[in-house]
Structures are given as structure tokens and as C-alpha cells.
Design a protein around this motif. Structure first.
Motif, mmCIF file in Angstrom:
data_model
loop_
_atom_site.group_PDB
_atom_site.id
_atom_site.type_symbol
_atom_site.label_atom_id
_atom_site.label_comp_id
_atom_site.label_asym_id
_atom_site.label_seq_id
_atom_site.Cartn_x
_atom_site.Cartn_y
_atom_site.Cartn_z
ATOM 1 N N GLY A 90 4.019 -9.729 -1.618
ATOM 2 C CA GLY A 90 3.725 -11.107 -1.988
ATOM 3 C C GLY A 90 4.857 -11.989 -1.509
ATOM 4 O O GLY A 90 4.904 -12.366 -0.345
ATOM 5 N N VAL A 91 5.790 -12.282 -2.394
ATOM 6 C CA VAL A 91 6.948 -13.089 -2.008
ATOM 7 C C VAL A 91 8.156 -12.189 -1.733
ATOM 8 O O VAL A 91 9.292 -12.607 -1.856
ATOM 9 N N THR A 92 7.882 -10.970 -1.353
ATOM 10 C CA THR A 92 8.935 -9.988 -1.076
ATOM 11 C C THR A 92 9.241 -9.952 0.417
ATOM 12 O O THR A 92 8.353 -10.178 1.236
ATOM 13 N N PRO A 93 10.482 -9.639 0.791
ATOM 14 C CA PRO A 93 10.818 -9.519 2.217
ATOM 15 C C PRO A 93 10.155 -8.283 2.836
ATOM 16 O O PRO A 93 10.141 -7.202 2.237
ATOM 17 N N GLY A 94 9.632 -8.429 4.031
ATOM 18 C CA GLY A 94 8.989 -7.325 4.726
ATOM 19 C C GLY A 94 9.937 -6.172 5.020
ATOM 20 O O GLY A 94 9.520 -5.015 5.048
ATOM 21 N N SER A 95 11.205 -6.469 5.234
ATOM 22 C CA SER A 95 12.166 -5.407 5.530
ATOM 23 C C SER A 95 12.310 -4.444 4.352
ATOM 24 O O SER A 95 12.410 -3.232 4.545
ATOM 25 N N GLN A 96 12.298 -4.973 3.131
ATOM 26 C CA GLN A 96 12.427 -4.112 1.954
ATOM 27 C C GLN A 96 11.179 -3.267 1.744
ATOM 28 O O GLN A 96 11.279 -2.074 1.435
ATOM 29 N N THR A 97 10.008 -3.860 1.925
ATOM 30 C CA THR A 97 8.779 -3.088 1.714
ATOM 31 C C THR A 97 8.585 -2.058 2.819
ATOM 32 O O THR A 97 8.076 -0.970 2.562
ATOM 33 N N LYS A 98 9.027 -2.367 4.026
ATOM 34 C CA LYS A 98 8.920 -1.391 5.121
ATOM 35 C C LYS A 98 9.801 -0.181 4.832
ATOM 36 O O LYS A 98 9.376 0.964 4.998
ATOM 37 N N THR A 99 11.027 -0.428 4.380
ATOM 38 C CA THR A 99 11.928 0.674 4.021
ATOM 39 C C THR A 99 11.322 1.508 2.907
ATOM 40 O O THR A 99 11.348 2.737 2.952
ATOM 41 N N MET A 100 10.739 0.828 1.909
ATOM 42 C CA MET A 100 10.157 1.557 0.787
ATOM 43 C C MET A 100 8.972 2.411 1.239
ATOM 44 O O MET A 100 8.831 3.557 0.799
ATOM 45 N N THR A 101 8.128 1.901 2.125
ATOM 46 C CA THR A 101 6.985 2.699 2.580
ATOM 47 C C THR A 101 7.436 3.901 3.397
ATOM 48 O O THR A 101 6.828 4.966 3.303
ATOM 49 N N GLU A 102 8.488 3.755 4.181
ATOM 50 C CA GLU A 102 8.995 4.893 4.949
ATOM 51 C C GLU A 102 9.525 5.977 4.028
ATOM 52 O O GLU A 102 9.285 7.169 4.246
ATOM 53 N N ILE A 103 10.236 5.599 2.979
ATOM 54 C CA ILE A 103 10.751 6.588 2.018
ATOM 55 C C ILE A 103 9.598 7.207 1.234
ATOM 56 O O ILE A 103 9.579 8.419 1.001
ATOM 57 N N LEU A 104 8.609 6.385 0.842
ATOM 58 C CA LEU A 104 7.433 6.921 0.144
ATOM 59 C C LEU A 104 6.685 7.929 1.011
ATOM 60 O O LEU A 104 6.264 8.982 0.518
ATOM 61 N N ALA A 105 6.516 7.621 2.291
ATOM 62 C CA ALA A 105 5.839 8.549 3.198
ATOM 63 C C ALA A 105 6.613 9.859 3.304
ATOM 64 O O ALA A 105 6.015 10.942 3.302
ATOM 65 N N ALA A 106 7.934 9.772 3.385
ATOM 66 C CA ALA A 106 8.755 10.984 3.444
ATOM 67 C C ALA A 106 8.642 11.788 2.155
ATOM 68 O O ALA A 106 8.567 13.025 2.198
ATOM 69 N N LEU A 107 8.614 11.115 1.007
ATOM 70 C CA LEU A 107 8.460 11.814 -0.270
ATOM 71 C C LEU A 107 7.091 12.473 -0.366
ATOM 72 O O LEU A 107 6.967 13.571 -0.934
ATOM 73 N N MET A 108 6.057 11.838 0.193
ATOM 74 C CA MET A 108 4.724 12.447 0.184
ATOM 75 C C MET A 108 4.685 13.707 1.060
ATOM 76 O O MET A 108 4.104 14.723 0.672
ATOM 77 N N VAL A 109 5.337 13.643 2.231
ATOM 78 C CA VAL A 109 5.389 14.814 3.120
ATOM 79 C C VAL A 109 6.139 15.944 2.433
ATOM 80 O O VAL A 109 5.708 17.098 2.459
ATOM 81 N N GLU A 110 7.252 15.602 1.804
ATOM 82 C CA GLU A 110 8.049 16.617 1.085
ATOM 83 C C GLU A 110 7.249 17.229 -0.058
ATOM 84 O O GLU A 110 7.270 18.443 -0.268
ATOM 85 N N ARG A 111 6.509 16.409 -0.796
ATOM 86 C CA ARG A 111 5.678 16.893 -1.894
ATOM 87 C C ARG A 111 4.595 17.832 -1.394
ATOM 88 O O ARG A 111 4.345 18.881 -1.965
ATOM 89 N N ASP A 112 3.933 17.455 -0.292
ATOM 90 C CA ASP A 112 2.847 18.254 0.246
ATOM 91 C C ASP A 112 3.330 19.544 0.897
ATOM 92 O O ASP A 112 2.586 20.532 0.939
ATOM 93 N N ALA A 113 4.554 19.542 1.407
ATOM 94 C CA ALA A 113 5.105 20.745 2.059
ATOM 95 C C ALA A 113 5.556 21.765 1.020
ATOM 96 O O ALA A 113 5.556 22.961 1.289
ATOM 97 N N GLY A 114 5.966 21.291 -0.152
ATOM 98 C CA GLY A 114 6.534 22.198 -1.172
ATOM 99 C C GLY A 114 5.535 22.570 -2.142
ATOM 100 O O GLY A 114 5.114 23.374 -2.746
#
Length: 163
Positions: free
Chosen positions: A139-163
Motif C-alpha cells: 500500500g503505502v510501503t516502499p517496494g524495496s522492503q516488500t521485495k526483500t521480504m518476498t525473497e526471504i519468504l520464498a527462501a523460507l518456503m523452499v527450506e520448509r519444503d526441502a526439510g
């Protein structure tokens, strides 16, 4: 749902920048005051005047809600997303889908998630919302922060699915 996610290390945060926060709230309040002025200055009919006053009230109320909602921030831990007031947004174990595509129906500068479990509706205007299994961040959030968060979320999802 106000269960707390663990108080572990915060991996990323998303918060409204002061300038975006003020501009977003000012636009809503400006809309509310303009429609109120139009409703009072001209008399196109009682029904139309009532409609304009309703729109004015809703815009002013949304400006108020956005001001208070954007005072918070979203925090990502290894367990999931939470709001700084302690509200649980989603647990990593429940995260099914993450959509950050260009054509996704998502908040501005944000992303969408789909949870495995449904939760009560919640809305922090300009920051995040939840409707059943769908969650939107941005919404009124900076795109740089949400992009970083989505990259970390994607990595956490891969880690969850691998383990």
C-alpha cells in the motif's frame, strides 16, 4: 486472530515511509473534505447530497484508519509474519502461495499470499489485509522492503519444503 508468532530474530520489516504515509492520508482526507464541500455548496437533490455525505464520511474514516494502521510495521521471523502490535498475519508452515507478479491483483508495491488455513478478516489500510485465505501486504510501503521480504519468504518456503 491475535495469537503471537515467536519472538525470534526479525529477518525483515516492512513499514510505511513517513512521506507516503502523510501523502496517502492527506489524499483521503482531501477527498473527504472535497466531497463534503460539494455536498454542502450545491444542492443537486437530497439523495445525491446524502450520497456525497456518505462518501465524505467514508473517506474521512479511511484516512483516520490509515493513519493509525500505518503507525505499525510488519515483521518477518523464521516462524512467520506478524504485525508490530502482535497480530499474527501468517505462519510459514501455512503459506501455500506467494504472488509478487506484475499483473497480480495485489496492493501497490506489495505482494499476495495464500494460506492453507482460513482466518478472520483483518484490515490495516495501507499496510496489509486478510480475507479468509488471501493476504495482501503493501500500500503505502516502499517496494524495496516488500521485495526483500518476498525473497526471504520464498527462501523460507523452499527450506520448509526441502526439510
Amino acid at each position: 486472530m491475535s495469537h503471537e508468532i515467536d519472538s525470534g530474530e526479525v529477518l525483515a520489516t516492512v513499514e510505511a515511509s513517513p512521506a507516503r504515509r502523510v501523502i496517502g492520508v492527506a489524499m483521503l482526507i482531501g477527498l473527504g473534505l472535497m466531497t463534503l464541500y460539494v455536498a454542502m455548496a450545491s444542492t443537486p437533490g437530497v439523495a445525491w447530497q446524502g450520497f456525497l455525505m456518505l462518501v465524505s464520511g467514508l473517506a474521512l474514516w479511511m484516512g483516520y484508519r490509515m493513519w493509525h494502521a500505518t503507525a505499525h510495521r510488519i515483521e518477518l521471523t523464521a516462524a512467520g509474519l506478524r504485525c508490530s502490535d502482535g497480530t499474527e498475519i501468517i505462519r510459514i508452515q501455512d503459506l501455500q502461495h506467494l504472488d509478487r507478479g506484475f499483473f497480480a491483483f495485489k496492493p501497490s508495491n506489495g505482494f499476495l499470499m495464500r494460506s492453507a488455513t482460513s482466518a478472520e478478516r483483518c484490515w490495516y489500510p495501507g499496510l496489509w489485509w486478510r480475507m479468509g485465505r488471501r493476504i495482501g501486504v503493501g500500500g503505502v510501503t516502499p517496494g524495496s522492503q516488500t521485495k526483500t521480504m518476498t525473497e526471504i519468504l520464498a527462501a523460507l518456503m523452499v527450506e520448509r519444503d526441502a526439510g
